[in-house]
Design a protein around this motif. Structure first.
Motif, short mmCIF file in Angstrom:
data_model
loop_
_atom_site.label_atom_id
_atom_site.label_comp_id
_atom_site.label_asym_id
_atom_site.label_seq_id
_atom_site.Cartn_x
_atom_site.Cartn_y
_atom_site.Cartn_z
N PHE A 158 75.37 44.22 22.16
CA PHE A 158 73.85 44.36 22.72
C PHE A 158 73.03 43.26 22.61
N GLY A 159 72.62 42.87 23.58
CA GLY A 159 71.53 41.73 23.54
C GLY A 159 71.80 40.53 24.62
N ASN A 160 73.09 40.45 24.77
CA ASN A 160 73.52 39.48 25.71
C ASN A 160 73.33 40.08 27.37
N TYR B 122 68.71 51.23 30.33
CA TYR B 122 70.11 50.32 29.98
C TYR B 122 71.00 51.21 30.60
N PRO B 123 72.24 50.84 30.86
CA PRO B 123 73.59 51.67 31.38
C PRO B 123 73.82 52.66 30.42
N TYR B 124 73.80 52.51 29.16
CA TYR B 124 74.03 53.47 28.13
C TYR B 124 72.80 53.67 27.47
N ALA B 125 72.60 54.69 26.57
CA ALA B 125 71.37 55.07 25.86
C ALA B 125 71.00 54.04 24.70
N LEU C 131 66.95 45.81 32.74
CA LEU C 131 67.72 45.67 31.45
C LEU C 131 67.25 44.27 30.78
N SER C 132 66.62 43.35 31.53
CA SER C 132 66.18 42.39 30.79
C SER C 132 64.75 42.45 30.14
N ASN C 133 64.22 43.57 30.65
CA ASN C 133 63.11 43.94 29.70
C ASN C 133 63.24 44.80 28.62
N THR C 134 64.43 45.55 28.69
CA THR C 134 64.81 46.20 27.41
C THR C 134 65.28 45.40 26.18
N VAL C 135 65.95 44.46 26.96
CA VAL C 135 66.75 43.36 25.79
C VAL C 135 65.39 42.73 24.98
N ARG C 136 64.51 42.07 25.95
CA ARG C 136 63.44 41.43 25.39
C ARG C 136 62.39 42.10 24.56
N SER D 32 78.83 45.38 36.18
CA SER D 32 78.52 45.13 37.78
C SER D 32 77.22 45.22 38.24
N ILE D 33 76.04 44.64 37.69
CA ILE D 33 74.81 44.68 37.79
C ILE D 33 74.67 43.28 38.51
N ALA D 34 74.03 43.22 39.72
CA ALA D 34 73.74 42.02 40.43
C ALA D 34 72.43 41.39 39.65
N PRO D 35 72.65 40.00 39.21
CA PRO D 35 71.46 39.42 38.59
C PRO D 35 70.21 39.27 39.61
N GLY D 36 69.13 39.43 39.28
CA GLY D 36 67.99 39.26 40.14
C GLY D 36 67.55 40.48 40.66
N SER D 37 68.51 41.70 40.47
CA SER D 37 68.13 42.95 40.99
C SER D 37 67.07 43.62 40.23
#
Length: 315
Positions: free
Chosen positions: A135-137, A234-237, A157-162, A146-151
């Motif tokens: 998690f975190g990458n 996120y795709p999973y919890a 997801l980026s917000n969650t990781v940040r 299979s999530i498109a970058p920039g979508s």
């Protein structure tokens, strides 16, 4: 993540046998919960997410961005992004006018206007499976699911990781967990005790329509320190748990609609008595006509969020 590893993880989840009855019964997560939190039943919403992660692994059944709904801006910091108008193609941002209230509104017999948005949080992966997914990458996560970058979904997801990587506020403890066991362990570590009770709001995943509800009962959760754990997109919890040393109180509030036959629902609520370090733009201040450091701010927890507190001495 290598395709072979992904296939192995899918097989691990698909090979598990679900035990019917109460959702989640018989799973390792349910057994862990019972051992770690005796006398505190697993909330139905959490048990359902555990069972879904066993029956329909997010690794095998990817869900679209429309399923990733933002939370209701319940953090102390208030993520300004959740206050931005959404693009026309997305669902409307959740209304927060029916979430925040004053402590006096919880008096038995009082009426309060409540509205909570629909929520479709991601399912819990079994702990051993979640532990094999770094998690975190963000790059790995986008490729794995299979999530498109920039979508829009990639941005969430980026917000969650940040947010998970960001340092805590002054006087705050925080942690992100990728399994239900991790959520419970995070809460007990922050509270510094294994005598912990858990609560969650017992509302449907479709949310509560804006309406007037009558307070039937109000019960303090116990203790003087509390950990709130919020589901993040996120795709999973993935749950972000935080605890502040600043003064707060937690309650379970039973409310019922005004129509005959309306059910009574037990709602988890948290009241913050020191908001001096909150962002002045937090929506609660406008709704309750107060300001940082002003009158206490209370709020209900949305669907599948968790609240942990120290058990009462005689419990």
């Amino acid at each position: 993540m290598a395709p072979v590893v992904l296939l192995v993880l899918i097989a691990v989840v698909a090979g598990r046998t679900a035990v019917r009855g109460h959702p989640g019964d018989g799973t390792p997560a349910a057994r862990f919960w019972e051992a770690a939190l005796p006398g505190s039943p697993m909330p139905e919403s959490i048990a359902d997410l555990v069972q879904k992660g066993t029956d329909h692994s997010p690794l095998a059944e990817h869900r679209s961005a429309a399923m990733f709904l933002p939370n209701a801006c319940l953090g102390y910091k208030y993520d300004i992004q959740c206050g931005k108008p959404p693009p026309a193609s997305t669902q409307a941002a959740p209304a927060v006018e029916g979430i925040f209230f004053r402590e006096a509104a919880m008096r038995v017999g009082s009426t309060m206007t409540v509205a909570l948005p629909a929520a479709v949080p991601a399912a819990f992966l079994p702990r051993d499976v979640a532990g094999r997914i770094p998690f975190g990458n963000l790059t790995d996560a986008l490729a794995t699911f299979s999530i498109a970058p920039g979508s829009q979904e990639a941005d969430q997801l980026s917000n969650t990781v940040r947010e998970c990587a960001a340092p805590p506020l002054a006087g705050e403890r925080k942690a992100c967990a990728t399994s239900l066991e991790g959520v419970v362990l995070s809460a007990t570590r922050m509270l510094g005790t294994r005598r912990v009770a858990a609560a969650a709001s017992a509302l449907p995943s479709t949310g509560l329509p804006r309406a007037v509800y009558v307070v039937q009962a109000t019960s303090p959760l116990g203790g003087s320190r509390f950990v709130a754990c919020h589901s993040r997109p996120y795709p999973y919890a993935v749950y972000q748990c935080h605890m502040t040393e600043r003064s707060s109180k937690a309650y379970v509030v039973s409310i019922r609609g005004g129509l005959r036959g309306d059910p009574t629902m037990d709602m988890a609520a948290l009241c913050h008595f020191d908001t001096s370090n909150w962002n002045p733009a937090h929506p609660a201040f406008k709704i309750l006509r107060t300001h940082p450091g002003g009158s206490p701010v209370c709020h209900f927890l949305p669907y599948a969020d968790l609240l942990f507190g120290e058990k009462k001495a005689n419990a």
